[in-house]
Design an enzyme around this catalytic site. Structure first.
Site, short mmCIF file in Angstrom:
data_model
loop_
_atom_site.label_atom_id
_atom_site.label_comp_id
_atom_site.label_asym_id
_atom_site.label_seq_id
_atom_site.Cartn_x
_atom_site.Cartn_y
_atom_site.Cartn_z
N HIS A 19 17.34 -9.53 17.33
CA HIS A 19 18.03 -9.36 18.61
C HIS A 19 17.02 -8.97 19.69
O HIS A 19 16.01 -8.34 19.41
CB HIS A 19 19.15 -8.33 18.48
CG HIS A 19 20.38 -8.94 17.87
ND1 HIS A 19 21.49 -9.29 18.60
CD2 HIS A 19 20.63 -9.33 16.59
CE1 HIS A 19 22.39 -9.84 17.79
NE2 HIS A 19 21.90 -9.86 16.58
N HIS A 27 16.34 -12.32 11.60
CA HIS A 27 17.44 -12.40 12.57
C HIS A 27 17.11 -11.32 13.60
O HIS A 27 17.23 -10.12 13.31
CB HIS A 27 18.76 -12.13 11.83
CG HIS A 27 19.98 -12.09 12.70
ND1 HIS A 27 20.87 -13.15 12.79
CD2 HIS A 27 20.46 -11.12 13.51
CE1 HIS A 27 21.86 -12.83 13.61
NE2 HIS A 27 21.64 -11.60 14.06
N CYS A 31 26.06 -8.20 19.09
CA CYS A 31 27.04 -7.70 18.13
C CYS A 31 28.02 -6.77 18.83
O CYS A 31 27.61 -5.81 19.48
CB CYS A 31 26.31 -6.94 17.02
SG CYS A 31 27.42 -6.04 15.94
#
Lengths: 320, 320
Positions: A219, A217, A250
């Site tokens: 970013h 995952h 986030c």
């Protein structure tokens, strides 16, 4: 030359990542519009909402309405995120979602405090409790997640040994409860990873846990997302989270600018161009990325939606 | 794990790439301001203008004034681009530039026609002529350039064998004139490369030409720029062109959106984080990227200028 896989699995997180992050209210019907369009691209796993405190994340206050509003396709798993049992019970209650349990730890105490207001020990205890809850409700627990696995804006670099330890803790929690994790997701929540860090981390983890499948995952806050995904591909990683158009970020990570997940259509483009299957229609996905920009009302970080699909250019030059 | 180099050389092309591409006039004094600031970052090679037809590229009509206006530093080579002997003579006449001769071929006939209105044969003949001209003026010829080396929007994929052939042609031209090329630059002018394509191309070229140094000029139109640079690093490539903030794009390449070179500060960030030296002060470079946005009056594609330097966060977490 490398361990490039033949096929990868992409979990789309744009609707959840994006709509919780955007300032200003996005109409529920437009969220539904994007989700229904994404479900027609070949994506088979779409995280569409999070069940979190609406006072902290007002963009997700309409989560139930979004779930009830979509036109579900049988070949797509529509999933949701929650951070505690209140959120989990909302997800169960709304019906029609694919309820996937996970065991979530964090490599940074400082981030965990900000993100969930818990200590590392409280998080461990909470995972035991939530696994019991999942089992009571017959929910399968397929994923272990490790947040901030590559570094933390509030704590600095994360040693690889700490992540090794967390993977072991997740496996211990799972086996204590008689659960087998399908894979463990390494989340670069605050975009500290480089391709070299990805390779080093996965090199160690593969050696220590040869039977475990890892997922990424990533970013893109510092522009490394696609390069990090490439490094993951070269280490044989076949599962990636991503966000259409690069939506998201986030809300507790504390950074400015484009902070979303790696962009789905850019990732799909790279895979296809390198001969890796995704099962996704890139042109349809590019249309979704343009729709996402229209919905949020500003430009988003994705590149291929502007640069164009090379396959389209190839077809044009061949027929010319 | 790879051939990552210890140090790379970065040639900044932002002022030239960027200001020729931007719509609307940018005041000469602001171009000079950015160039003078870039020269204080540790960058030692900055391409500041192109001497091209002002009717076709009006943003470069003030090239002479820019060159005369900067405050040159002795440790920086200020270079220029030209496409023919008219441009070359303007570059010579203005004085104070580092005049670097090159032999430039293109892997795509269709692109060459659009970019310079020449056939491949006319381009070959022109290179012989310009090498003679360079020698008359005592100009060193250090670089061979191959445009559209990885693919072309108007012609499609470029076979590796064609690039091998062009490298050989460049070496033949050089040796016919008693010149030794320092390195050969592979330009992904229209952003067709993927990291795998970079590795395959360089794998073949290194095997065929073990004594030749290769460099990369990577456009980021489809979001692959940093991943392609990483692939180059893993193949041992130590020279990269890049543009501060991701300024730029070729006005003849025929694409929309962010079409500039790979972003200098994102590339420097990746190198530093992976332990590769650049000699560049990343914080000073981030300041330049923000200045570039101020000058062009819109946001530019760079990520690290928004996401922030991790070293700054590390220092803050250590002192906290």
């Amino acid at each position: 030359m490398s361990d490039l896989p033949v096929r990868v699995r992409i979990q789309e997180e744009g609707p959840r990542e994006g709509f919780q992050y955007e300032k200003g209210a996005i109409p529920t019907r437009r969220k539904i519009e994007l989700i229904d369009r994404l479900a027609q691209t070949g994506l088979d796993h779409i995280q569409i909402v999070s069940f979190v405190n609406p006072k902290l994340v007002p963009g997700m206050a309409d989560a139930e309405d979004v779930v009830r509003g979509i036109t579900p396709r049988p070949d797509v798993a529509y999933t949701a995120l929650w951070l505690n049992d209140v959120g989990f019970k909302r997800a169960l209650a709304v019906g029609s979602l694919a309820i996937e349990g996970s065991i979530t730890l964090a490599a940074s105490a400082a981030f965990l405090k900000r993100n969930q207001n818990r200590t590392l020990q409280e998080q461990l205890a909470a995972q035991h409790a939530i696994v019991r809850l999942y089992k009571q409700h017959g929910v399968a627990i397929g994923r272990g997640s490790i947040m901030a696995a590559f570094g933390c804006n509030f704590e600095g670099d994360i040693p690889i040994a700490r992540v090794v330890d967390l993977v072991q803790q997740q496996r211990d929690i799972a086996s204590e409860h008689g659960v087998t994790l399908q894979y463990i997701l390494l989340a670069d929540t605050m975009a500290w990873a480089t391709p070299l860090a990805i390779k080093r981390m996965l090199g160690v983890l593969r050696a220590k846990f040869p039977a475990v499948e890892f997922a990424l995952h990533l970013h893109d806050t510092r522009g490394m997302g696609i390069a990090n995904a490439f490094a993951g591909l070269e280490m044989g990683v076949t599962r990636y989270d991503s966000s259409v158009a690069g939506l998201g970020g986030c809300p507790f990570a504390g950074h400015k600018g484009a902070a979303g997940n790696v962009c789905t259509e850019d990732l799909v483009f790279m895979c296809h161009e390198m001969g890796i299957e995704t099962g996704i229609d890139l042109d349809a996905l590019i249309d979704c990325a343009q729709l996402a920009e229209d919905i949020v009302g500003h430009s988003l970080p994705g590149s291929v939606m502007r640069g164009g699909n090379l396959q389209t250019l190839r077809n044009a030059t061949k027929s010319a």
